[in-house]
Motif scaffolding. Structure first.
Motif, PDB file in Angstrom:
ATOM      1  N   PRO A 271       0.996  -1.103   0.065  1.00 49.12           N
ATOM      2  CA  PRO A 271      -0.102  -0.140   0.034  1.00 49.12           C
ATOM      3  C   PRO A 271       1.089   1.724   0.142  1.00 49.12           C
ATOM      4  O   PRO A 271       2.062   1.336   0.351  1.00 49.12           O
ATOM      5  CB  PRO A 271      -0.711   0.329   0.733  1.00 49.12           C
ATOM      6  N   VAL A 272       0.424   2.417  -0.782  1.00 47.79           N
ATOM      7  CA  VAL A 272       1.335   3.486  -0.395  1.00 47.79           C
ATOM      8  C   VAL A 272      -0.271   4.787  -0.211  1.00 47.79           C
ATOM      9  O   VAL A 272      -1.288   4.299  -0.389  1.00 47.79           O
ATOM     10  CB  VAL A 272       1.758   3.840  -1.844  1.00 47.79           C
ATOM     11  N   ARG A 273       0.684   5.609  -0.544  1.00 46.54           N
ATOM     12  CA  ARG A 273       0.164   7.367   0.168  1.00 46.54           C
ATOM     13  C   ARG A 273      -0.389   8.192  -0.457  1.00 46.54           C
ATOM     14  O   ARG A 273       0.847   8.350  -1.618  1.00 46.54           O
ATOM     15  CB  ARG A 273      -0.242   7.350   2.098  1.00 46.54           C
ATOM     16  N   ASP A 274      -1.066   9.475  -0.051  1.00 44.81           N
ATOM     17  CA  ASP A 274      -0.278  10.896  -1.017  1.00 44.81           C
ATOM     18  C   ASP A 274      -0.781  10.299  -2.776  1.00 44.81           C
ATOM     19  O   ASP A 274       0.386  10.236  -3.661  1.00 44.81           O
ATOM     20  CB  ASP A 274       0.190  11.168  -0.539  1.00 44.81           C
ATOM     21  N   VAL A 275      -1.921   9.427  -3.171  1.00 43.44           N
ATOM     22  CA  VAL A 275      -1.561   8.926  -4.804  1.00 43.44           C
ATOM     23  C   VAL A 275      -3.017  10.261  -5.178  1.00 43.44           C
ATOM     24  O   VAL A 275      -4.067  10.452  -4.765  1.00 43.44           O
ATOM     25  CB  VAL A 275      -2.659   7.613  -4.643  1.00 43.44           C
ATOM     26  N   THR A 276      -2.296  11.104  -6.126  1.00 41.02           N
ATOM     27  CA  THR A 276      -3.588  12.426  -6.891  1.00 41.02           C
ATOM     28  C   THR A 276      -3.223  11.447  -8.693  1.00 41.02           C
ATOM     29  O   THR A 276      -1.485  11.422  -8.959  1.00 41.02           O
ATOM     30  CB  THR A 276      -2.354  13.286  -6.443  1.00 41.02           C
ATOM     31  N   LEU A 277      -4.159  11.680  -8.967  1.00 33.25           N
ATOM     32  CA  LEU A 277      -4.267  10.671 -10.372  1.00 33.25           C
ATOM     33  C   LEU A 277      -4.651  12.256 -11.204  1.00 33.25           C
ATOM     34  O   LEU A 277      -5.376  12.767 -10.963  1.00 33.25           O
ATOM     35  CB  LEU A 277      -5.280   9.586 -10.913  1.00 33.25           C
ATOM     36  N   SER A 278      -3.820  12.644 -11.965  1.00 25.46           N
ATOM     37  CA  SER A 278      -3.947  14.128 -12.822  1.00 25.46           C
ATOM     38  C   SER A 278      -4.078  13.566 -14.743  1.00 25.46           C
ATOM     39  O   SER A 278      -3.245  12.388 -14.867  1.00 25.46           O
ATOM     40  CB  SER A 278      -3.186  14.972 -12.380  1.00 25.46           C
TER      41      SER A 278
END
Length: 459
Positions: free
Chosen positions: A404-411
């Motif tokens: 798992p990972v955090r701070d995932v922002t898709l653009s």
């Protein structure tokens, strides 16, 4: 529920007959609304209220110019009509073009399938919020801030027009929002959950699992590594798909966005290929049981289902009567207003992508390094560009879910992203948590839906 407005149909008919010769089109919308609002933030009660609102609006059109007036005293209705008519005659200098719709007299009510929230005391609603707030606060010592929001609204509306339409309709809408913020030193993470219903108060009574999920995501994210920025093949779950189709594509399908913008109208030209032949996108208030569902829009146009993309090709857009008339297309029943203070504008209802044929497990296949993203934390769009933050995410390595990972922002760019959809899952989920904002009218209930998607080249 008061009935003062619903003894006034003869008055509306008489007033419209008196003024119709002075304008090309005249519409009166009367509204009774009652509801509850509760906001808890930590140990504090920010809002605890019940309210009743009675009012209306007048819209007049003359030579393409619109006049608008709102009021909350029925005794002033004739004055407000005079104001709207005068304003329309001052600004009108072209031609009134409104797409034709059937002339209807009807009384409809969206049925509740369980408990009406008006049968529940404000004390009991507050107790429900308290219970959820205690779950958030007690989940983990790392949680420093919690928020619980509850709202319900019952609206009853009459629409009368100079063309002869006379419609009465009513509905109940409910929503709850939860958030928990966890802190470890300077690192702060937030988890959110939202749900809504037009079916029954019962739908809000057993949400412990969702509440815990919001708290758990906030706490878990404190110990996760941030995702390494880059361009990945991404698999998103149905909730993120619903957010994407609403925010990134749905707003561009609202015809008032296009007919006032020649460049966008050229981009959103009918027949243009935006995705694969498997891609099907719809919007409509006709499907029953969703938060964006109704019988008639706020111009009296019957609810429809509009296909926006068929086999990857743009085939439709969402209309009011004016936008449909100006573009030579058919009114779709998408003219909506938040309440009587605002004029109807083109708004989405329930927007969704149809399921595809790919089993969800197969969406991961062949991805050497990618990202699997679920749920939503926030997002924004600016024209054709979008940015969304995932509620939780994992790396994909060699076709399998990994760490798992955090701070995932898709653009990205919505048109390029539609073309980069590599596979469409065979699952589907309706998200009833939507409260859409546009032109100052925020919190309009909508539904979103879709399957899991595999998308290439996502930043």
């Amino acid at each position: 529920m008061p009935t003062v407005l619903f003894d006034t149909k003869n008055l509306l008919t008489d007033l419209i007959a008196r003024y119709r010769s002075r304008v090309d089109y005249l519409a009166i919308r009367l509204e009774e609304s009652e509801g509850s609002s509760i906001i808890l933030r930590g140990d504090k009660i920010e809002t605890l209220s019940e309210g009743l609102s009675i009012g209306g609006q007048v819209r007049a059109c003359y030579k393409g110019g619109w006049g608008f007036a709102s009021f909350n005293q029925l005794s002033t209705l004739s004055d407000r009509i005079e104001e709207a008519v005068t304003a329309a005659r001052i600004v009108g200098d072209e031609e009134t073009v409104l797409a034709p719709i059937p002339i209807i007299q009807d009384v409809r009510q969206l049925p509740l399938l369980g408990i009406d929230p008006r049968q529940i005391s404000l004390t009991d609603k507050k107790a429900l919020c308290d219970r959820y707030n205690q779950i958030l606060k007690g989940y983990d010592p790392c949680i420093t801030t919690t928020s619980v929001r509850y709202g319900d609204s019952t609206q009853r509306v009459i629409i009368a027009t100079s063309e002869g339409t006379l419609i009465e309709q009513s509905w109940v809408d409910m929503e709850m929002r939860f958030s928990a913020t966890a802190r470890n030193g300077d690192l702060v993470q937030t988890g959110r959950e939202t749900t809504g219903s037009r079916k029954a108060y019962d739908d809000l009574k057993n949400l412990d699992e969702q509440v815990c999920s919001a708290a758990q995501r906030a706490v878990n994210a404190l110990s996760l590594p941030p995702v390494k920025g880059g361009t990945y093949t991404v698999v998103i779950d149905p909730i993120l798909t619903g957010l994407f189709v609403h925010e990134a594509f749905g707003h561009l399908s609202e015809a008032d966005m296009t007919y006032e913008n020649p460049d966008l109208l050229e981009v959103m030209s009918m027949g243009r290929q935006f995705g694969s032949e498997e891609l099907q996108i719809f919007d409509g208030a006709a499907p029953e049981g969703h938060r964006g569902s109704y019988f008639y829009d706020d111009e009296g146009t019957p609810a429809t289902t509009t296909q926006l993309i068929k086999d990857g090709v743009l085939v439709g857009r969402l209309h009011s009567r004016e936008t449909a008339g100006k573009l030579g297309e058919t009114a779709t029943g998408n003219a909506r207003c938040l309440n009587y203070h605002y004029p109807p504008i083109v708004r989405m209802t329930n927007t969704w992508i149809e399921p595809g044929k790919t089993p969800v497990a197969d969406l991961l296949g062949g991805i050497k390094e990618g990202v699997y993203a679920r749920n939503w934390l926030g997002g924004m769009t600016n024209g054709e560009m979008f940015t969304f933050s995932a509620g939780e995410a994992w790396m994909i390595r060699d076709g399998n879910i990994a760490e798992p990972v955090r701070d995932v922002t898709l653009s990205g760019n919505v048109f390029k992203t539609l073309g980069d959809i590599e596979a469409i899952g065979n699952d589907f989920y309706w998200d009833e948590s939507g409260g859409c904002g546009k032109a100052g009218q925020s919190g309009l209930p909508v539904g979103c839906g879709g399957p899991s998607l595999r998308i290439n080249n996502v930043v």
